[in-house]
Design a protein around this motif. Structure first.
Motif, short mmCIF file in Angstrom:
data_model
loop_
_atom_site.label_atom_id
_atom_site.label_comp_id
_atom_site.label_asym_id
_atom_site.label_seq_id
_atom_site.Cartn_x
_atom_site.Cartn_y
_atom_site.Cartn_z
N SER A 178 1.50 32.22 5.93
CA SER A 178 2.83 32.84 5.89
C SER A 178 2.75 34.27 6.35
CB SER A 178 3.38 32.82 4.47
OG SER A 178 3.51 31.52 4.02
N GLU A 181 8.90 36.34 7.26
CA GLU A 181 9.82 35.20 7.09
C GLU A 181 9.30 33.93 7.75
OE1 GLU A 181 13.42 36.73 8.74
OE2 GLU A 181 13.91 37.85 6.93
N HIS A 182 8.11 34.00 8.31
CA HIS A 182 7.59 32.86 9.07
C HIS A 182 6.43 32.19 8.35
CE1 HIS A 182 9.95 34.71 12.23
NE2 HIS A 182 9.35 35.84 11.92
N SER A 183 6.35 30.90 8.49
CA SER A 183 5.24 30.19 7.89
C SER A 183 4.81 29.06 8.82
CB SER A 183 5.70 29.69 6.51
OG SER A 183 5.06 28.51 6.19
N TYR A 226 6.48 24.64 11.68
CA TYR A 226 6.86 26.05 11.60
C TYR A 226 8.10 26.14 10.72
CZ TYR A 226 9.37 30.29 12.68
OH TYR A 226 10.08 31.46 12.55
N GLU A 227 8.07 27.04 9.75
CA GLU A 227 9.23 27.22 8.87
C GLU A 227 9.69 28.65 8.89
OE1 GLU A 227 8.73 23.89 5.34
OE2 GLU A 227 8.34 25.99 4.90
N TRP A 228 10.99 28.81 8.94
CA TRP A 228 11.59 30.13 8.89
C TRP A 228 12.33 30.27 7.56
CZ3 TRP A 228 17.09 31.14 9.50
CH2 TRP A 228 17.40 32.51 9.53
N ARG A 234 13.40 24.74 10.39
CA ARG A 234 12.13 24.02 10.35
C ARG A 234 11.92 23.28 11.67
NH1 ARG A 234 12.37 20.51 5.38
NH2 ARG A 234 11.49 22.24 4.25
N GLU B 16 5.39 37.13 0.70
CA GLU B 16 4.94 35.84 1.21
C GLU B 16 4.28 35.04 0.09
OE1 GLU B 16 4.33 38.72 2.57
OE2 GLU B 16 4.57 38.67 4.75
#
Lengths: 406, 107
Positions: A178, A181-183, A226-228, A234, B16
């Protein structure tokens, strides 16, 4: 005899797993989650299916209640980073699923955080759920799927590939990272699918009532996500790679090989009131040895779905779902000419309108109406006339399901 | 409203990491001891505010992520406490636990 043996083995498995999971526990946590390290959960779902023509999950033209899903699972943290979990599942869905009770998953899972805890890597092994698309991991649980029936173009529930796609014996490496805001996440599975249950041999060889076994190297399945904003947006890509040896059990049919590549692209947006979801994929298969000349075919699947949260316990769903047995033959003309079967066997277009209501906490009722053109994803077990050129192109379906979970 | 744990370690977690904790994906504190997550019911106003303002997600996203963990065996669900009194009591009583409280209720 085979089924009885399976049942005994299943009971033995459950006993062993139960003993390990709850060893040293004086109070079974059951519904009370007082102990956060050992949990018991489950669900009981009963469905009803009515169709105007054709049949789905039993004698649905008369209204079928032959659609039941019951699961109980236990999960325990043996060490801070080591988890063990198992789920027993009972499922009934007309003639397309006659397996009854089964061990759905049973796995050990070890993970470690690193990079100041914004990253995690782990491994799980045993009987592991197949990471495929948005809904496959928990597709038997109506609480985790948007409708009574998932879009059948992607999640075949009446065809022989279902059981092989549910869970597989082997292992999986996974990781997550992560950043703001991104994962990003990825899973890579190397496992032996359950080819011997649910008619996978017939589905993958394309031979009606095929006898024989599927062996060869383990299946490779990879999924990248990818998740936002924790899943508000997603994007997902899944790929399944199968390289199978078909050992024929009949003197009349030679053995051969089957190679399958199955990519699936998934996207989802989750707003406060709206969710929009779409998945697109195809199955590219090559069969040789047991057919007179090598056969290649590419299917095509896609759906677009909107969910609207009318209230916190009410959701409305609208979906369009389309499937082609051969991507180059979307209206079935060529398929029909080659096989003598009607064109509607080679495609299916499904418009679904549905609603779900959690009328009391942990109690759910879902209903949906489908208008379908085509019969491509229908089971010949429930519709023997389809294999003889029968069946109806245009049909309607009503499904209901009530569920309780704990 | 603030994220709270009796040992005061929550302040050291990045945003996070905090999100990973409440999605039940990060299961240990930096020293390796287990994290126990406490949440209020899905329709509790403080839970809704916590999800939106601190994690930047909607309660249904958390619920759906937890359901997937439970029914695929890939994780444990958080402990649901019925009200803020119970939340405070359990956070003090269970080592390694993390939850959220109204700011003025801490002391």
């Amino acid at each position: 005899m085979g089924r009885r043996n399976k049942g005994c083995r299943f009971t033995a498995w459950v006993r062993v797993i139960g003993t390990v999971l709850f060893a040293g526990s004086t109070d079974l946590p059951a519904l009370d989650l007082g102990s956060t390290d050992r949990q018991l959960h489950g669900f009981v779902s009963q469905g009803f299916v009515y169709t105007t023509k054709n049949q789905l999950f039993g004698e649905s033209r008369k209204g079928s209640v032959d659609f039941t899903e019951v699961g109980v699972n236990a999960s325990a943290r043996l060490l801070p980073n080591l988890r063990m979990s198992a789920q027993g599942l009972y499922r009934r869905a007309g003639n397309s699923d006659t397996q009854g009770l089964r061990l759905d998953f049973a796995q050990l899972d070890y993970s470690l955080p690193f990079l100041d805890s914004s990253a995690t890597a782990g491994v799980r092994a045993g009987r592991v759920k197949v990471p495929f698309g948005l809904y496959n991991d928990t597709r038997d649980v109506i609480w985790t799927r948007p409708t009574v029936l998932l879009p059948q173009s992607v999640y075949f529930d009446t065809l022989g590939l279902r059981q092989a796609m549910i869970a597989a014996d082997g292992g999986e490496l996974y990781g997550r990272y992560s950043f703001g805001e991104h994962s990003f996440g990825a899973e890579l599975m190397v496992a032996e699918p359950q080819y011997d249950t649910g008619g996978a041999t017939t589905f993958l060889t394309g031979l009606p009532n095929a006898t024989g076994s599927l062996t060869g190297r383990p299946a490779l399945i990879g999924r990248a996500v990818y998740e936002w904003m924790g899943g508000r947006g997603r994007l997902m890509f899944t790929a399944v790679d199968l390289d199978i040896e078909f050992k024929s059990g009949s003197a009349a049919v030679p053995s051969g090989k089957i190679a399958v590549i199955y990519p699936l692209f998934s996207m989802q947006y989750n707003g406060e009131l709206f969710s929009l979801t779409s998945e697109y994929g195809w199955i590219d298969s090559r069969r040789s040895g047991f057919v007179p000349t090598p056969l290649s075919n590419t299917t095509e699947s896609f759906y677009v779905q909107g969910e609207y949260r009318v209230a916190s316990n009410w959701t409305a769903v609208l979906r369009y779902d389309e499937f082609h047995v051969n991507r180059d033959d979307p209206n079935g003309k060529t398929g029909s000419a080659l096989t003598g079967l009607p064109r509607h066997r080679f495609y299916a277009k499904d418009v679904t309108v549905g609603a779900r209501w959690e009328f009391v906490r942990d109690w759910l009722i879902a209903a949906e109406y489908h208008h379908i053109d085509g019969t491509a994803w229908l089971s010949t077990e429930d519709n023997p006339s389809l294999a003889r050129g029968g069946g109806s192109a245009d049909w309607d379906m009503l499904t209901l399901m009530m569920s309780y979970r704990f | 409203m603030q994220v709270y744990d009796a040992a005061g370690r929550a302040a050291g977690l990045s945003n996070e990491a905090l999100r990973e904790v409440f999605f039940m994906r990060l299961t240990t504190w930096p020293n390796g001891s287990p994290i126990h997550v406490m949440v209020l019911p899905e329709n509790h106003p403080l839970h809704i505010r916590f999800a939106k303002e601190v994690l930047g997600v909607y309660p249904f996203q958390l619920r759906s992520a937890w359901d997937r963990l439970i029914y695929s065996g890939t994780g444990l669900a958080p402990t649901v406490v019925e009200n803020m009194d119970e939340m405070r009591r359990k956070l003090e009583a269970m080592p390694g636990s993390i939850g959220y409280i109204e700011k003025n209720e801490k002391n």
